[in-house]
Design a protein around this motif. Structure first.
Motif, short mmCIF file in Angstrom:
data_model
loop_
_atom_site.label_atom_id
_atom_site.label_comp_id
_atom_site.label_asym_id
_atom_site.label_seq_id
_atom_site.Cartn_x
_atom_site.Cartn_y
_atom_site.Cartn_z
N ASP A 212 7.52 6.80 -6.90
CA ASP A 212 7.74 8.00 -7.70
C ASP A 212 6.56 8.26 -8.64
O ASP A 212 6.07 9.39 -8.75
CB ASP A 212 9.02 7.87 -8.53
CG ASP A 212 10.29 7.92 -7.68
OD1 ASP A 212 10.21 8.40 -6.53
OD2 ASP A 212 11.34 7.48 -8.18
N GLU A 213 6.10 7.22 -9.32
CA GLU A 213 4.99 7.38 -10.25
C GLU A 213 3.70 7.72 -9.52
O GLU A 213 2.88 8.50 -10.01
CB GLU A 213 4.83 6.13 -11.09
CG GLU A 213 5.96 5.89 -12.07
CD GLU A 213 5.66 4.77 -13.02
OE1 GLU A 213 4.65 4.85 -13.75
OE2 GLU A 213 6.44 3.79 -13.05
N ALA A 214 3.53 7.13 -8.33
CA ALA A 214 2.33 7.44 -7.55
C ALA A 214 2.34 8.89 -7.09
O ALA A 214 1.32 9.59 -7.17
CB ALA A 214 2.25 6.50 -6.33
N ASP A 215 3.48 9.37 -6.62
CA ASP A 215 3.59 10.77 -6.20
C ASP A 215 3.31 11.71 -7.37
O ASP A 215 2.61 12.72 -7.21
CB ASP A 215 4.99 11.05 -5.64
CG ASP A 215 5.21 10.44 -4.26
OD1 ASP A 215 4.22 10.09 -3.60
OD2 ASP A 215 6.38 10.30 -3.86
N ARG B 211 0.86 -1.19 0.00
CA ARG B 211 0.00 0.00 0.00
C ARG B 211 0.89 1.23 0.00
O ARG B 211 2.01 1.19 0.48
CB ARG B 211 -0.91 0.05 1.24
CG ARG B 211 -1.94 -1.05 1.32
CD ARG B 211 -2.89 -0.83 2.52
NE ARG B 211 -3.81 -1.96 2.67
CZ ARG B 211 -3.55 -3.04 3.40
NH1 ARG B 211 -2.39 -3.13 4.03
NH2 ARG B 211 -4.43 -4.01 3.49
N TYR B 212 0.36 2.33 -0.53
CA TYR B 212 1.10 3.58 -0.49
C TYR B 212 0.11 4.74 -0.52
O TYR B 212 -0.79 4.78 -1.36
CB TYR B 212 2.06 3.69 -1.67
CG TYR B 212 2.89 4.96 -1.66
CD1 TYR B 212 3.69 5.29 -0.57
CD2 TYR B 212 2.86 5.82 -2.75
CE1 TYR B 212 4.44 6.45 -0.56
CE2 TYR B 212 3.62 6.99 -2.76
CZ TYR B 212 4.41 7.30 -1.65
OH TYR B 212 5.15 8.45 -1.64
N ARG B 213 0.25 5.62 0.45
CA ARG B 213 -0.58 6.82 0.55
C ARG B 213 -2.08 6.51 0.49
O ARG B 213 -2.86 7.18 -0.17
CB ARG B 213 -0.17 7.84 -0.51
CG ARG B 213 1.29 8.29 -0.35
CD ARG B 213 1.68 9.40 -1.27
NE ARG B 213 1.01 10.66 -0.92
CZ ARG B 213 1.28 11.84 -1.49
NH1 ARG B 213 2.22 11.90 -2.44
NH2 ARG B 213 0.64 12.93 -1.12
N ASN C 171 -2.89 15.22 -10.53
CA ASN C 171 -4.34 15.24 -10.43
C ASN C 171 -4.86 16.02 -9.23
O ASN C 171 -6.07 16.03 -8.98
CB ASN C 171 -4.86 13.80 -10.38
CG ASN C 171 -4.68 13.08 -11.71
OD1 ASN C 171 -5.48 13.24 -12.63
ND2 ASN C 171 -3.63 12.27 -11.80
N GLY C 172 -3.95 16.65 -8.47
CA GLY C 172 -4.37 17.47 -7.35
C GLY C 172 -5.09 16.70 -6.27
O GLY C 172 -6.05 17.21 -5.67
N LEU C 173 -4.66 15.48 -5.98
CA LEU C 173 -5.34 14.63 -5.01
C LEU C 173 -4.84 14.91 -3.59
O LEU C 173 -3.65 15.16 -3.38
CB LEU C 173 -5.11 13.16 -5.35
CG LEU C 173 -5.61 12.71 -6.73
CD1 LEU C 173 -5.25 11.25 -6.97
CD2 LEU C 173 -7.12 12.92 -6.86
N ASP C 174 -5.74 14.85 -2.63
CA ASP C 174 -5.40 15.10 -1.23
C ASP C 174 -5.19 13.76 -0.53
O ASP C 174 -5.99 13.35 0.30
CB ASP C 174 -6.52 15.90 -0.56
CG ASP C 174 -6.15 16.28 0.87
OD1 ASP C 174 -4.94 16.29 1.18
OD2 ASP C 174 -7.08 16.56 1.66
N PHE C 175 -4.11 13.08 -0.88
CA PHE C 175 -3.77 11.80 -0.27
C PHE C 175 -2.76 12.04 0.85
O PHE C 175 -1.93 12.94 0.75
CB PHE C 175 -3.17 10.84 -1.29
CG PHE C 175 -4.18 10.21 -2.22
CD1 PHE C 175 -5.49 10.67 -2.29
CD2 PHE C 175 -3.81 9.16 -3.05
CE1 PHE C 175 -6.41 10.10 -3.16
CE2 PHE C 175 -4.71 8.58 -3.92
CZ PHE C 175 -6.02 9.05 -3.97
N PRO C 176 -2.81 11.24 1.91
CA PRO C 176 -1.88 11.45 3.04
C PRO C 176 -0.42 11.25 2.62
O PRO C 176 -0.11 10.40 1.78
CB PRO C 176 -2.31 10.39 4.06
CG PRO C 176 -3.01 9.34 3.24
CD PRO C 176 -3.69 10.08 2.14
N GLN C 177 0.46 12.05 3.20
CA GLN C 177 1.89 11.88 2.96
C GLN C 177 2.37 10.60 3.65
O GLN C 177 1.82 10.17 4.67
CB GLN C 177 2.66 13.08 3.51
CG GLN C 177 2.35 14.39 2.80
CD GLN C 177 2.90 14.42 1.38
OE1 GLN C 177 3.91 13.78 1.09
NE2 GLN C 177 2.22 15.16 0.51
#
Length: 424
Positions: A292-295, A205-207, A301-307
């Motif tokens: 890297d690609e996920a970031d 999982r990531y972010r 896309n301006g997404l508000d995903f947790p760091q």
């Protein structure tokens, strides 16, 4: 003797065969599905006890049915997966017969279709779909000779730590199966050695999103072919324990001994390649590239995903990485079991048709073989990266069924007797 006839015979009652049945049934194509054991038998009897799906329940399924009573983010156990396919076959009314083994398929001479010899008699079919999947014949390399006090098994024969002889265990192969089995053995208190070859190592999982979601939005499931040289690179991913990222450095920190690729046997010792550091580094690079690609996707896309900065922390190199073992004395290390998690080979010995290359691999385009009327389903990379996954094979089955329907329409055309334009 009366010979049973059908338009399409599907060989295999696992995920590929059931997917084929659904699409053929929707199109009104008469067909029959034969399975030599039970539905999805390999999930039940050729996998270890604690195995769970490598993808979450919301993802690793067919579009028409959810896993009943299971949280979408949970990883169903192997029995739940097998039961899912039983339920799906019942839902679509698949014409499926179990306990019937296909012995041979041969093209008819001077007439359309194929003659199929089975353990329960002869069947004639206009089309045959080989839906036996990629896990047909376990590969057990002849590297370590048989010797007293050493048990050697393929991962398909492993069930649980308690079923093995007392002593340390060597697991050869660090894909999903090898990594999960080695992790379970280590957790049980066994001294565990793991031979690690080249591999991909995605984050579980990531972010806030599972890696299957990331591969979807990044378009990686639909990659049509592997990069040159990566066709056989294994992927180390796991749904065990609720789903955690496979981390070989963390395994070593817990006491697992990592080795390079298993190369050969000499003077009573197992020789290991000096590629462990390179293989671990390659897996780390694969892992970080997904981050890297996920970031980049989140920013674009301006997404508000947790760091999640801690995801980028790579642990220190363990001693077995900085000072790799090149020769392993199994007896001296107390190793009494070797588990070969070395994958599978295709086995189409029963398919006596001209649909294979000189290496015995199917000649096909998205499952449509070079032999008219013969089709394949469930092959890795059949049409894309996701082909051998549950949802992927469903989409490939649709393409195969549509091809059969198209040929059916042409075959049914009888021509017209009316005068053509310009004729007197």
């Amino acid at each position: 003797m009366t010979v049973e006839k059908t338009e399409v015979l599907v060989v295999g009652g696992g995920q590929a065969g059931i997917a084929a049945s659904e699409h053929l049934g929707r199109a009104g194509v008469p067909h029959l599905v034969l399975e030599r054991h039970r539905i999805a038998e390999r999930w039940r009897s050729e996998r270890w006890d604690s195995l769970v799906a490598n993808g979450p329940a919301w993802h690793d399924r067919f579009p028409g049915l959810m896993f009943d009573g299971l949280h979408p983010d949970a990883f169903p156990g192997k029995e739940r997966v097998a039961d899912y396919f039983v339920a799906y076959a019942e839902k679509i009314g698949a014409p499926l017969r179990t306990g019937v083994e296909v012995l041979s398929v041969r093209r008819n001479e001077g007439r359309a279709g194929f003659t199929v010899e089975t353990s329960q008699g002869r069947i004639e079919a206009l089309n045959v779909i080989a839906a036996t999947g990629p896990f047909q014949r376990p590969v057990l390399p002849a590297i370590i000779p048989a010797m007293p006090g050493l048990t050697q098994i393929h991962s398909t024969a492993y069930r649980n730590p308690g079923a093995l002889p007392e002593g340390a265990v060597l697991v050869v192969g660090a894909g999903s199966s090898g990594a999960q089995i080695a992790d379970e053995l280590l957790a049980s208190g066994r001294r565990t050695f793991l031979s690690v070859g080249p591999h991909g190592r995605p984050p579980r999982r990531y972010r806030g999103r599972d890696f299957v979601w990331w591969l979807g939005v990044l378009g990686k499931w639909d990659i049509p072919a592997p990069q040159p040289g990566t066709e056989h690179v294994t992927i180390a991913v796991s749904g065990a324990g609720g789903g955690e990222t496979v981390d070989f450095r963390r395994f070593a920190a817990r006491g697992m001994v990592l080795l390079g690729r298993t190369e050969g046997w000499r003077d009573g010792r197992l020789s290991c390649a000096g590629d462990l550091a390179a293989n671990i580094a390659g897996g780390d690079a694969d892992y970080l590239s997904v981050l890297d690609e996920a970031d980049a996707y989140i920013a674009r896309n301006g997404l508000d995903f947790p760091q999640e900065p801690e995801a980028r922390r790579i642990g220190p190199d363990p001693d077995c990485l900085t000072r790799p073992i090149r020769a392993l004395d199994l007896a001296a290390e107390g190793i009494t079991t070797v588990i070969w998690a070395t994958g599978f080979a295709l086995d189409y010995g029963w398919l006596k048709v001209d649909a294979f290359d000189d290496r015995g691999k199917p000649r096909h385009q998205r499952g449509v073989s070079s032999e008219a009327g013969i089709y394949f389903l469930g092959l890795p990379w059949q049409s894309r990266r996701g082909s051998s996954f549950i949802w992927g094979v469903w989409h490939d089955a649709r393409h195969v069924a549509e091809h059969i329907v198209t040929r059916r329409v042409y075959g049914a055309y009888q021509g017209h007797a009316e005068r053509r334009p310009g004729e007197s």
